[in-house]
Design an enzyme around this catalytic site. Structure first.
Site, PDB file in Angstrom:
ATOM      1  N   SER A 188       0.921  -1.178   0.014  1.00 35.04           N
ATOM      2  CA  SER A 188      -0.021  -0.042  -0.070  1.00 35.04           C
ATOM      3  C   SER A 188       0.887   1.288   0.054  1.00 35.04           C
ATOM      4  O   SER A 188       1.905   1.208   0.525  1.00 35.04           O
ATOM      5  CB  SER A 188      -0.799  -0.098   1.094  1.00 35.04           C
ATOM      6  OG  SER A 188      -1.510   1.350   1.262  1.00 35.04           O
ATOM      7  N   TYR A 199      -2.269   0.357   9.964  1.00 32.11           N
ATOM      8  CA  TYR A 199      -2.101  -0.158   8.640  1.00 32.11           C
ATOM      9  C   TYR A 199      -0.895   0.208   7.930  1.00 32.11           C
ATOM     10  O   TYR A 199      -0.100  -0.832   7.499  1.00 32.11           O
ATOM     11  CB  TYR A 199      -3.336   0.268   7.993  1.00 32.11           C
ATOM     12  CG  TYR A 199      -3.533  -0.216   6.540  1.00 32.11           C
ATOM     13  CD1 TYR A 199      -3.929  -1.701   6.294  1.00 32.11           C
ATOM     14  CD2 TYR A 199      -3.327   0.506   5.424  1.00 32.11           C
ATOM     15  CE1 TYR A 199      -3.933  -2.300   5.089  1.00 32.11           C
ATOM     16  CE2 TYR A 199      -3.437  -0.016   4.342  1.00 32.11           C
ATOM     17  CZ  TYR A 199      -3.508  -1.561   4.097  1.00 32.11           C
ATOM     18  OH  TYR A 199      -3.728  -1.870   2.811  1.00 32.11           O
TER      19      TYR A 199
END
Length: 405
Positions: free
Chosen positions: A219, A232
């Site tokens: 990501s 995250y």
């Protein structure tokens, strides 16, 4: 009539010769990229004629043309044959769509799901060939990982294991790092880092034997400090560094490692508004009273609303990510990094080359724009806002309770 300068003529002849050879081999992508490359070469030709001596101009133009045509070459793909691939997180999103595509191409697909009776698992069982095998696995449970490793070793003895796609990902909270429970950081690390680490290490003997591929879905939040994605993003940064380490260490074995850094896409888990609402309520219910007083419920409601608003810009077509994963598995020379999605080039340019203040403002404008926590808002008794916070143009006053509701 003025003669065409010989550096231009020689360079364009070399470019034309290579382009012709690529066309004869069907190894040249036609269309707008080719036209853009030719236009840039023409502009470079004009500059070289005015700024460089003829030998240097010839060298620069020829090198630029060679590089441009190399970039326009059609990527060479390896045959699918009887290759087997293990994909994690196939209940929905990227994993499910990748499993469907690879199965249609002739791969033997081992697809892991959290629940064998989930809607995504039922869809895969219905629409895919008998080659696809569904395996139940929770990456937080070592017993599940061991069972999948044993199954994979037993069922790929004839074909070997060509690829591992670490797709499964997990995120629970969208909030400031101080507001996020430590348990959230641990759960993200368990799935996004430790689960991928344990599975990859367990399958490396098979992948070294086949000189295969490891593809991991990361990501951009692991590369830059997205607001409210501390847990995250930290886990994705860790797994990206791990895969870079594997890439260097496994190079002598012929194993190629790629990381997919997708933009914002509307996967099933992302667009599940009800799920995010439940997580927000759970965060509020378990937040220590001191933090709730300092930040305020309105602040958390504001972050939640900003996050849901940003999802409206997400892409619903998952094809770019699926194509990137497929290319990483089959390209003769896969990239180390893939960036499928819109706007990522601009984001990374801003992150790497512009001052820190501009980077922060851009991420807040693109994703979540913070308001002032309750304790920093003007007029709060017993609190003097820090000078830098009071003068930060990126922070807006907190929303009124009526607006938050």
């Amino acid at each position: 009539m003025e003669r065409w300068p010989w550096p231009s003529g020689g360079a364009w002849l070399l470019v034309a010769a290579r382009a012709l050879l690529q066309l004869l081999r069907s190894d040249l992508r036609l269309g707008r990229p080719l036209l853009a490359a030719l236009a840039l070469l023409a502009a470079l030709d004009w500059l070289c004629q005015r700024l460089l001596p003829p030998p240097a101009a010839l060298a620069v133009l020829a090198a630029a043309g060679w590089i441009a045509l190399s970039r326009l070459a059609r990527p060479q793909r390896l045959p699918v044959a009887t290759r087997a691939v293990l994909i994690t997180g196939c209940d929905s999103g990227f994993g499910k769509e990748t499993a469907k595509k690879l199965d249609s191409m002739g791969f033997t697909v081992l697809a892991t799901v959290l629940e064998l009776n989930s809607p995504g698992a039922i869809e895969l069982r219905t629409c895919c060939s008998p080659r696809l095998r569904l395996l139940q696995m929770d990456l937080t449970k070592p017993g599940d990982i061991s069972r999948v490793l044993e199954f994979t070793k037993a069922h790929t003895t004839s074909t070997g294991l060509w690829g591992l796609v670490n797709n499964a990902g997990h995120n629970e909270v969208v909030a400031d790092a101080e507001l996020s429970p430590v348990a959230t950081f641990r759960s993200c690390m368990e799935v996004n880092f430790f689960g991928a680490l344990e599975l990859t290490k367990g399958l490396l003997p098979l992948l070294r034997s086949s000189r295969g591929r490891i593809v991991t879905v990361g990501s951009p939040a692991g590369d830059m400090p997205y607001p409210c994605l501390g847990a995250y993003g930290t886990s994705k940064a860790a797994v990206a560094l791990l895969m870079d380490t594997f890439s260097c260490e496994l190079l002598p074995w012929g194993v190629k490692v790629s990381i997919i850094q997708p933009g914002c896409f509307k996967t099933e888990s992302v667009r599940n508004v009800g799920q995010w609402e439940k997580r927000k309520q759970l965060l509020l219910a378990n937040l220590p009273q001191e933090l709730l007083q300092a930040y305020g419920k309105d602040y958390i409601e504001h972050l939640h609303g900003q996050f849901l608003h940003s999802l409206r810009l997400a892409m619903s077509d998952l094809t770019p990510v699926v194509d990137a994963i497929t290319d990483a598995l089959l390209a003769a020379r896969p990239r180390r990094r893939y960036y499928p999605g819109q706007g990522l080039g601009l984001m990374y340019f801003i992150h790497y080359y512009l001052p820190e203040g501009l980077r922060r403002r851009f991420l807040q404008a693109f994703f979540i724009s913070h308001c002032l926590p309750r304790a920093l808002q003007p007029g709060q008794p017993g609190t003097t806002p820090p000078q830098d916070a009071a003068q930060d143009p990126n922070l807006s006053p907190g929303p009124s309770p009526a607006v938050a509701r």
